[in-house]
Each structure stands twice: as structure tokens, then as C-alpha cells.
Design an enzyme around this catalytic site. Structure first.
Site, PDB file in Angstrom:
ATOM      1  N   ASP A 176       8.868 -59.455  32.802  1.00 39.51           N
ATOM      2  CA  ASP A 176       9.212 -60.835  32.375  1.00 39.51           C
ATOM      3  C   ASP A 176       8.244 -61.332  31.269  1.00 39.51           C
ATOM      4  OD1 ASP A 176      10.633 -63.182  32.282  1.00 39.51           O
ATOM      5  OD2 ASP A 176      10.544 -63.399  34.528  1.00 39.51           O
ATOM      6  N   TRP A 216      14.386 -62.831  27.125  1.00 35.26           N
ATOM      7  CA  TRP A 216      15.467 -63.756  27.054  1.00 35.26           C
ATOM      8  C   TRP A 216      16.045 -63.923  25.774  1.00 35.26           C
ATOM      9  CZ3 TRP A 216      10.602 -66.281  27.906  1.00 35.26           C
ATOM     10  CH2 TRP A 216      10.069 -66.076  29.240  1.00 35.26           C
ATOM     11  N   GLY A 217      15.965 -62.613  25.083  1.00 37.50           N
ATOM     12  CA  GLY A 217      16.378 -62.724  23.738  1.00 37.50           C
ATOM     13  C   GLY A 217      15.688 -63.132  22.570  1.00 37.50           C
ATOM     14  N   ASP A 241      18.340 -67.507  31.733  1.00 40.05           N
ATOM     15  CA  ASP A 241      18.760 -67.324  32.970  1.00 40.05           C
ATOM     16  C   ASP A 241      19.888 -67.773  33.321  1.00 40.05           C
ATOM     17  OD1 ASP A 241      16.141 -66.158  33.221  1.00 40.05           O
ATOM     18  OD2 ASP A 241      15.438 -67.627  34.813  1.00 40.05           O
TER      19      ASP A 241
HETATM   20  C1  GLA Z   1      12.654 -65.594  34.511  1.00 36.29           C
HETATM   21  C2  GLA Z   1      13.662 -64.568  34.486  1.00 36.29           C
HETATM   22  C3  GLA Z   1      14.380 -64.338  35.768  1.00 36.29           C
HETATM   23  C4  GLA Z   1      13.499 -64.256  37.130  1.00 36.29           C
HETATM   24  C5  GLA Z   1      12.490 -65.284  36.931  1.00 36.29           C
HETATM   25  C6  GLA Z   1      11.375 -65.157  37.975  1.00 36.29           C
HETATM   26  O1  GLA Z   1      12.987 -66.734  34.593  1.00 36.29           O
HETATM   27  O2  GLA Z   1      14.392 -64.647  33.339  1.00 36.29           O
HETATM   28  O3  GLA Z   1      15.317 -63.292  35.764  1.00 36.29           O
HETATM   29  O4  GLA Z   1      12.926 -63.119  36.962  1.00 36.29           O
HETATM   30  O5  GLA Z   1      11.669 -65.593  35.661  1.00 36.29           O
HETATM   31  O6  GLA Z   1      10.547 -66.077  37.763  1.00 36.29           O
END
Ligand code: GLA
Length: 548
Positions: A176, A216-217, A241
Site C-alpha cells: 500500500d 491508487w493510480g 478504494d
Molecule cells: C488502502 C487500500 C485498500 C486497503 C486499505 C487498508 O485504502 O487501497 O485496498 O488495503 O488501504 O487500510
């Protein structure tokens, strides 16, 4: 002038020569090389957030088997954030809560993650784990269903942590970006360093670790993530997300799916030029079967992910799947679209007014396309697909199959039209006569363009194909090559000086193999210039390319 590179103990390998011969031929004879397909499995985050523990994972792993999901192809059980509360011992080793991760078999020690891995492996499944590239994980910033703790990231411990994951026996790691983002780190640098830490761990344990990048891009990972740090396969998130973060300490089970986000994550995940040869855009874990989605929306969601060739990571609680959800997740014809051997992504080939779209995914079987007629609007509408838009040459005939219904609809003249209910989609398999590809041969008498250092490549050899034509804006390219090594060789391709894409060329033995990709041809007529450059040495010996 042809260029040969000789290496000790190696055959002379022609590195790069220019295209001179132009021939027209049907889809050429080179045999498709097998590329890694998008991963399929389950992840704890969408349903359990940071309340995940051993008993949840045991139940989900069992349900993966009893629901028939494993038989259908799902294999990973991925433990997302919340498994670890950020504690280390004096040597910097991760310390986990023995109550959350107890012994599961005689002789095991509580607080050892290899217990749960052994359990998962014992069921014939694979196991995934989670960390952050920065000092803190996302749970520190966004506590979600359970409390957040600091120091849940791996920064400063990359070599130690990834070796630990591999020693525990994990097969997959998601990394992450909350900590990295907060610290303003450069994701391309951090994720490359992590890839190298993974290589070290793999070399020591002789276990492969699948690499999942989750930023996340941000900073367009599709431009730098494929093969980052030498990763042989990897996926990268392309958006935020799919489930909304929940306020801290709210009750478990209150998590909901959101169909608007399903559509927008799909849209943000479309980068067809980056997706090929084992590298995949990741629009996030799925929310199929979670509260708030109807059966129709679940089906559209599955169709979108299959068209994307996306990783299929189920987020619903597997112990509570309805029959309809199970059928949606395990439909073999739809899974086959996602897992198609070409490993490519769908492209939007027509839009008949706002929200009425035709998407096409090229499949390995000659003349076959998965086609999605998508109606995003609030009222029913007719959507038509023309065979020419799919690259099918004979407008007078193509067979159409409704994949969800498992029904042959017949043989149709172009265009084929269907009435699509509001917010719904039809997933079709269209099979017709394949358009002829134009072949550009790499001629041993060809000229070689002077090499350029692209910043991403260490060596300077390059091969340029000039005056390349294509019928469509996003065209398929087949590359025939040889690679006698045991592992993939890598090269980069730039079309008309656009952003380069890194391509893996898996081993071919002594024969010739072929991989496929898609690229944007932004010049009309036969004016496009394709330049391959070496990303490692030696590169693949490219025999010819064939363009759609
Ligand atoms: C981010 C990621 C999610 C998940 C959460 C965990 O938001 O994008 O997919 O792994 O963290 O906290």
C-alpha cells in the site's frame, strides 16, 4: 548492417534490426507464448477491514473450497491490513498478536504467521499478505472498522520484511501507499526498491512472491509499474478504494458496495497499452455479493472486470454467498474472458450517445472478441455493434453468443443490435473472420537506428519499424521472437515517441513464440514509428511484428 552480440557460453543473438520487408498475410504462424494470467482469489479488506484474524481467514479458506470457488479457478486467500499492529522486536522483526494468530496444529507456536499459511496451503490454496511502502500503513491514517496503529509499514525494513513474508511461506504481497504518500516519497523509486527486496527474498527462499502495487493510480503507475525493479509479473491499482472508508470503530458488517464506484473504478482502470505479457491494471478488489448491489449489478460488475482482464479478487464474505452471487463469480464462460491467454484489456470501440457504449476485448481464438454492450443510462436503449469496429472483416457474417445465458444467438450480418435495460449490459462472444494483420519483418540485412538511452533502460540498442499502418486507433500488435533463456527477456516499445511500455518475452526454447499487446496509433495512414529498446541484456531476438 546487422548487429550480433556474442556472450560467453551463449549463441550469437541478433539483437535489433530494422523492418524492411512489408508483407500482407493472415494472422501469422508464430505460436502464442503463455503469459501469466490475472490473479484470482479473495481478499479480507472489503468485508472485514482491519478486524481480520486467523479464525476469519480459516473460515474464508474453507468456504473457498466448499463454495466451488477454488474449482472455478480462485486460489489466493489474501490477508489485508489489520493483521499486524506495527510492533517489532529488538532486531526489527515483525511481532504479531498470538491471540489473533494462534497455533492451528500441534507443534506450532502462537504468533507465527506461517501457521495460517500452512493451513491455507493445506487446502491447496495460496496465501497473500499486506504491508505499506511507507512507515505507516493506511490504518494509521484511516482506522476504519478497528482502531489504527502507527508503524504498520515496511519503510526502513524492506529486505527484512519481504524475506520474512517469503519465509512464512506467502505467495503474494500487496504493498500500500498511505505512508509513502504522507511522506511524499516517489512511488516509482520505492516500489522498484521493494521489487528488488522481493527478488532477494525469492533468491533466498526459492519461493516466488506475486507483487501487487497499491498506490491508487497516483503518478500514473501504468507508465512505470510494469516489470518495475525487474518484477516478472505484477499488478498495480489504478484508482481509489471501491468501498468507502468507514468511520473509526463503526460496527463490522456495515460496509456497503456502491455501483457508481464500480463503474468509475472500471473507467479509471482502462490503460490497454500497459496491460500485456503478465502485467495488469487493477481496478481494485471486487464488491460482488456485498450489501447494496443487486444481482444485475453484480453481473455487470463481473462483466466489467472480465472485459478488463482485471485481477479477480473477491471482497464478499465467502461464508455468506447467495446462489446467484456464486453463479456470477464462477460462470466459466465469463471467467474465460478474464483469463484469456492473450492477456489483453478491452477497448471502447464505439459510443452511441452518452452512456451507450460498445467495448471489445481481443481473445486468443482467431476472429473472437468478447463484446460488452453497456447502457449506463437510467432508461433502456438499443446498442448496436458493427463487425468492422471489432476488426472482423466479413460484414456479412459473425456468430454471436450470449455468455451469461450460455446461448448461441445465431449468425448475424453487421451490425448486431440489442435492447439493453437501464444500467445493465450484455456480454457477448462474437466470432467472425479475423482481419488480416500487416507483417513487418525484421530483416537481417536491415539498418539499425542509433540507440537511445531512455532513462529506463541500461543498454542502448534499439530497433525501429517505420511507416507502420493500422486500421484502428488502438491496434493489436503481435511480436514474434525467440528467447532461449529460462526466464523472460525484457524490451520497451514506444509508438510515435509516446510513453514506453515494458514488454516481457517469456522463454521460447529454440522455437519462435509470439506475445501480443495493444498500442495507440495516433498518426493516420502508414505514418507510425515503433521503436523497441532493450531494458536488459540480452533482449529478445525479434523476428517480425504484425499489426492490426
Ligand atoms: C488502502 C487500500 C485498500 C486497503 C486499505 C487498508 O485504502 O487501497 O485496498 O488495503 O488501504 O487500510
Amino acid at each position: 548492417m546487422n548487429k550480433f552480440v556474442c556472450k560467453a557460453g551463449m549463441l550469437a543473438v541478433p539483437v535489433f534490426v530494422i523492418a524492411l520487408t512489408l508483407t500482407l498475410q493472415a494472422q501469422s504462424a508464430a505460436k502464442l507464448t503463455a503469459v501469466p494470467l490475472p490473479p484470482m482469489g479473495w481478499s479480507s479488506w472489503n468485508s472485514f477491514s482491519n478486524t481480520v484474524d486467523s479464525s476469519i481467514i480459516v473460515d474464508q479458506a474453507k468456504a473457498m473450497i466448499s463454495t466451488g470457488m477454488h474449482k472455478a479457478g480462485y486460489q489466493y486467500i489474501n490477508i489485508d491490513e489489520g493483521w499486524w499492529l506495527g510492533q517489532r522486536d529488538e532486531q526489527g522483526n515483525i511481532v504479531v498478536d498470538p491471540k489473533a494468530w494462534p497455533a492451528l496444529a500441534p507443534g506450532e507456536r502462537a504468533g507465527d504467521m506461517s501457521n495460517i499459511v500452512r493451513y491455507i496451503h493445506g487446502l491447496g490454496l495460496k496465501a497473500g499478505i499486506y504491508t505499506d511502502a511507507g512507515k505507516n500503513g493506511c490504518g494509521t491514517e484511516f482506522p476504519d472498522l478497528g482502531p489504527g496503529y502507527p508503524n504498520e509499514g515496511s519503510e526502513g525494513y524492506y529486505n527484512q520484511d519481504f524475506l520474512q513474508f517469503a519465509k512464512w511461506g506467502f505467495d503474494y504481497v500487496k504493498v500500500d501507499w498511505c505512508g509513502g504518500d504522507k511522506e511524499n516519497l516517489d512511488p516509482a523509486i520505492q516500489y522498484a526498491e521493494i521489487a528488488r527486496a522481493i527478488h532477494r527474498a525469492e533468491a533466498i527462499t526459492r519461493r516466488p512472491l506475486y507483487y501487487s502495487i497499491c498506490n491508487w493510480g497516483k503518478q500514473s503507475p501504468w507508465t512505470w509499474a510494469p516489470n518495475i525493479g525487474g518484477a516478472p509479473v505484477d499488478i498495480w491499482r489504478t484508482s481509489g478504494d471501491i468501498v468507502d472508508p468507514i468511520v473509526a470503530n463503526s460496527k463490522n458488517g456495515s460496509r456497503k458496495a456502491n455501483f457508481v464506484k464500480v463503474l468509475s473504478n472500471f473507467d479509471q482502470g482502462i490503460h490497454p497499452a500497459a496491460q500485456h505479457t503478465g502485467f495488469y491494471n487493477d481496478p481494485d478488489m471486487m464488491v460482488i455479493g456485498m450489501p447494496a448491489l443487486t444481482d444485475e449489478e453484480n453481473r455487470v460488475h463481473m462483466s466489467l472486470w472480465a472485459m478488463s482482464g482485471a485481477p479477480l479478487l473477491v471482497g464478499a464474505d465467502l461464508t455468506k454467498l447467495s446462489d446467484a452471487t456464486r453463479a456470477t463469480l464462477t460462470n466459466p464462460a465469463v471467467l474465460a474472458v478474464d483469463q484469456d491467454a492473450l492477456g489483453l484489456q478491452a477497448v471502447k470501440v464505439a459510443e452511441q450517445g452518452t452512456g451507450l457504449e460498445v467495448w471489445s476485448k481481443p481473445l486468443a481464438a482467431s476472429g473472437s472478441r468478447a463484446v460488452l454492450l453497456l447502457n449506463r443510462n437510467a432508461s433502456p436503449a438499443t446498442i448496436a455493434v458493427r463487425w468492422a469496429d471489432l476488426g472482423i472483416l466479413d460484414a456479412s457474417s459473425a456468430t454471436v453468443e450470449d455468455l451469461w445465458a450460455g446461448k448461441e444467438l445465431g449468425d448475424f450480418k453487421s451490425p448486431y443490435s440489442a435492447q439493453i435495460p437501464a444500467g445493465d449490459a450484455f456480454l457477448l462472444l462474437v466470432h467472425g473472420s479475423e482481419g488480416k494483420l500487416i507483417t513487418y519483418k525484421a530483416d537481417s540485412a536491415g539498418n539499425q537506428t542509433p540507440g537511445k538511452q531512455s532513462g529506463l533502460v541500461a543498454k542502448a540498442s534499439s530497433l525501429t519499424f517505420k511507416d507502420v499502418a493500422s486500421r484502428s486507433r488502438v491496434a493489436r500488435i503481435q511480436i514474434a521472437y525467440t528467447n532461449p533463456d529460462k526466464k523472460a527477456r525484457i524490451a520497451e516499445l514506444r509508438v510515435n515517441g509516446q510513453v514506453a511500455t515494458r514488454i516481457a518475452f517469456p522463454p521460447t526454447g529454440s522455437g519462435t513464440g509470439a506475445v501480443w499487446l495493444q498500442a495507440e496509433f495516433d498518426r493516420p495512414g502508414a505514418k507510425n514509428v515503433l521503436t523497441f529498446s532493450l531494458a536488459n541484456d540480452p533482449g529478445p531476438a525479434i523476428k517480425f511484428i504484425a499489426v492490426d
